[in-house]
Design a protein around this motif. Structure first.
Motif, PDB file in Angstrom:
ATOM      1  N   LEU A   1      35.596  45.508  41.639  1.00  0.00           N
ATOM      2  CA  LEU A   1      34.599  44.463  41.412  1.00  0.00           C
ATOM      3  C   LEU A   1      34.692  43.928  39.988  1.00  0.00           C
ATOM      4  O   LEU A   1      34.623  42.717  39.763  1.00  0.00           O
ATOM      5  N   ARG A   2      34.870  44.834  39.039  1.00  0.00           N
ATOM      6  CA  ARG A   2      34.962  44.412  37.642  1.00  0.00           C
ATOM      7  C   ARG A   2      36.213  43.575  37.400  1.00  0.00           C
ATOM      8  O   ARG A   2      36.183  42.576  36.680  1.00  0.00           O
ATOM      9  N   LYS A   3      37.332  43.963  38.007  1.00  0.00           N
ATOM     10  CA  LYS A   3      38.570  43.198  37.842  1.00  0.00           C
ATOM     11  C   LYS A   3      38.439  41.798  38.428  1.00  0.00           C
ATOM     12  O   LYS A   3      38.922  40.821  37.846  1.00  0.00           O
ATOM     13  N   VAL A   4      37.783  41.701  39.589  1.00  0.00           N
ATOM     14  CA  VAL A   4      37.557  40.391  40.213  1.00  0.00           C
ATOM     15  C   VAL A   4      36.675  39.534  39.309  1.00  0.00           C
ATOM     16  O   VAL A   4      36.946  38.333  39.097  1.00  0.00           O
TER      17      VAL A   4
ATOM     18  N   TRP B   1      37.981  34.780  33.442  1.00  0.00           N
ATOM     19  CA  TRP B   1      39.172  34.340  32.712  1.00  0.00           C
ATOM     20  C   TRP B   1      39.553  32.926  33.132  1.00  0.00           C
ATOM     21  O   TRP B   1      39.800  32.059  32.292  1.00  0.00           O
ATOM     22  N   ASN B   2      39.584  32.682  34.444  1.00  0.00           N
ATOM     23  CA  ASN B   2      39.947  31.357  34.940  1.00  0.00           C
ATOM     24  C   ASN B   2      38.935  30.305  34.514  1.00  0.00           C
ATOM     25  O   ASN B   2      39.300  29.181  34.146  1.00  0.00           O
ATOM     26  N   TYR B   3      37.652  30.674  34.545  1.00  0.00           N
ATOM     27  CA  TYR B   3      36.604  29.734  34.135  1.00  0.00           C
ATOM     28  C   TYR B   3      36.807  29.326  32.683  1.00  0.00           C
ATOM     29  O   TYR B   3      36.747  28.134  32.344  1.00  0.00           O
ATOM     30  N   ARG B   4      37.062  30.309  31.820  1.00  0.00           N
ATOM     31  CA  ARG B   4      37.243  30.012  30.407  1.00  0.00           C
ATOM     32  C   ARG B   4      38.566  29.269  30.153  1.00  0.00           C
ATOM     33  O   ARG B   4      38.647  28.431  29.258  1.00  0.00           O
ATOM     34  N   TYR B   5      39.578  29.583  30.953  1.00  0.00           N
ATOM     35  CA  TYR B   5      40.844  28.864  30.818  1.00  0.00           C
ATOM     36  C   TYR B   5      40.641  27.379  31.115  1.00  0.00           C
ATOM     37  O   TYR B   5      41.082  26.516  30.337  1.00  0.00           O
ATOM     38  N   TYR B   6      39.989  27.073  32.203  1.00  0.00           N
ATOM     39  CA  TYR B   6      39.821  25.671  32.589  1.00  0.00           C
ATOM     40  C   TYR B   6      38.905  24.908  31.637  1.00  0.00           C
ATOM     41  O   TYR B   6      38.955  23.676  31.574  1.00  0.00           O
ATOM     42  N   SER B   7      38.099  25.614  30.864  1.00  0.00           N
ATOM     43  CA  SER B   7      37.224  24.950  29.901  1.00  0.00           C
ATOM     44  C   SER B   7      37.956  24.585  28.603  1.00  0.00           C
ATOM     45  O   SER B   7      37.423  23.840  27.781  1.00  0.00           O
TER      46      SER B   7
END
Length: 302
Positions: A22-25, A31-37
């Motif tokens: 759960l933590r890895k997900v 990570w993806n959210y911050r990447y796209y920002s």
């Protein structure tokens, strides 16, 4: 009792496989959210700076831009002798696993810097952006120099052998020291702090003093490597001309890779009374296949 119970329950959850998944997900989504920002241009990748074709291209640009270049082979037998004398095991908080790939690279950097600086009992040495590195203590023991540790995380001012505050504005007098080194830390100097530090080094070093920066991270285009998961919510003002290489597992917010035009503009044009030489390591992979120190920036105050 209740505090102990809650702590035990938490530890049970942490080691529970379902909790780990759960933590890895959650980390992946974040990570993806911050990447796209992040602003463009950006890529999901580590900077492939040690690719042989990339290295050859960089070497070609260095040679055509009139840098002073010296090819250098690490003396592997001498490095092993250094390792025996350094006794890193006496510093248990620094890379507990002595077989770790990063530890071999770090110790090689320490060895190369010490040799290029030609440390002796007459030197006053500063380990810049030292963190928890034992380098200053090892150098003081092996070469009998007076050694200081400097880091932004330390309380500002000089406290014994510790210098706290910004490396580009150190609380020391002009001509304070004879030798300085940065081991895998210069790339983390954000904004214009790299430029300011070079100017500060010119002030702090005595005539004939030496500065060693290794590795000097170079690439075929100007790049900053970052890990979005560790960035502050307010973000960082990355330079617009730099491509962002977003690397999972890097766990650092900023790692600068110069292309040759930016190396010239940011470093060579701000030397003041420093002379720059680029050392190119010929056999780092013979020390260990994990080693990646290829370029070293070496400065001497004229």
């Amino acid at each position: 009792m209740s505090k102990s119970y809650r702590s035990d329950r938490y530890l049970h959850r942490v080691h529970n496989p379902s909790f780990q998944i759960l933590r890895k997900v959650k980390d992946m989504i974040l990570w993806n959210y911050r990447y796209y920002s992040l602003r463009e241009p950006k890529v999901k990748s580590w900077v492939p700076h040690d690719d042989p074709e990339i290295v050859n291209a960089i070497l070609g640009e260095i040679k055509t831009n009139n840098f002073n270049i010296i090819n250098l082979e690490a003396n592997i037998a001498d490095y092993k002798q250094y390792m025996r004398k350094a006794e890193y095991h006496k510093f248990p908080d620094y890379y507990k696993d002595r077989n770790a790939k990063n530890f071999i690279e770090k110790s090689l950097e320490h060895y190369l810097a010490a040799n290029l600086l030609d440390l002796s009992k007459d030197d006053i040495y500063i380990d810049i952006a030292s963190g928890n590195s034992p380098t200053s203590e090892i150098y003081q023991k092996l070469y009998r120099c007076k050694a200081y540790r400097q880091d932004l995380a330390f309380p500002r001012g000089i406290h014994g052998n510790t210098i706290g505050g910004d490396a580009s504005n150190m609380p020391v007098d002009d001509d304070f020291c004879t030798k300085m080194a940065l081991h895998c830390s210069f790339e983390h100097f954000e904004g214009n702090l790299d430029i300011k530090f070079i100017k500060e080094a010119s002030r702090v070093l005595r005539k004939g003093g030496k500065l060693c920066i290794l590795p000097l991270y170079l690439f075929t285009k100007y790049a900053i490597q970052t890990d979005p998961i560790v960035l502050p919510r307010s973000g960082i003002n990355f330079e617009r001309e730099a491509t962002l290489y977003c690397a999972k597992g890097y766990v650092n917010r900023h790692g600068r890779f110069y292309d040759i035009p930016h190396l010239i503009e940011r470093i060579r044009k701000n030397l003041k009374d420093l002379k720059l030489t680029l050392y190119i390591i010929q056999n780092e992979k013979e020390v260990d296949t994990s080693c990646y120190v290829k370029f070293i920036a070496f400065f001497e105050k004229l």
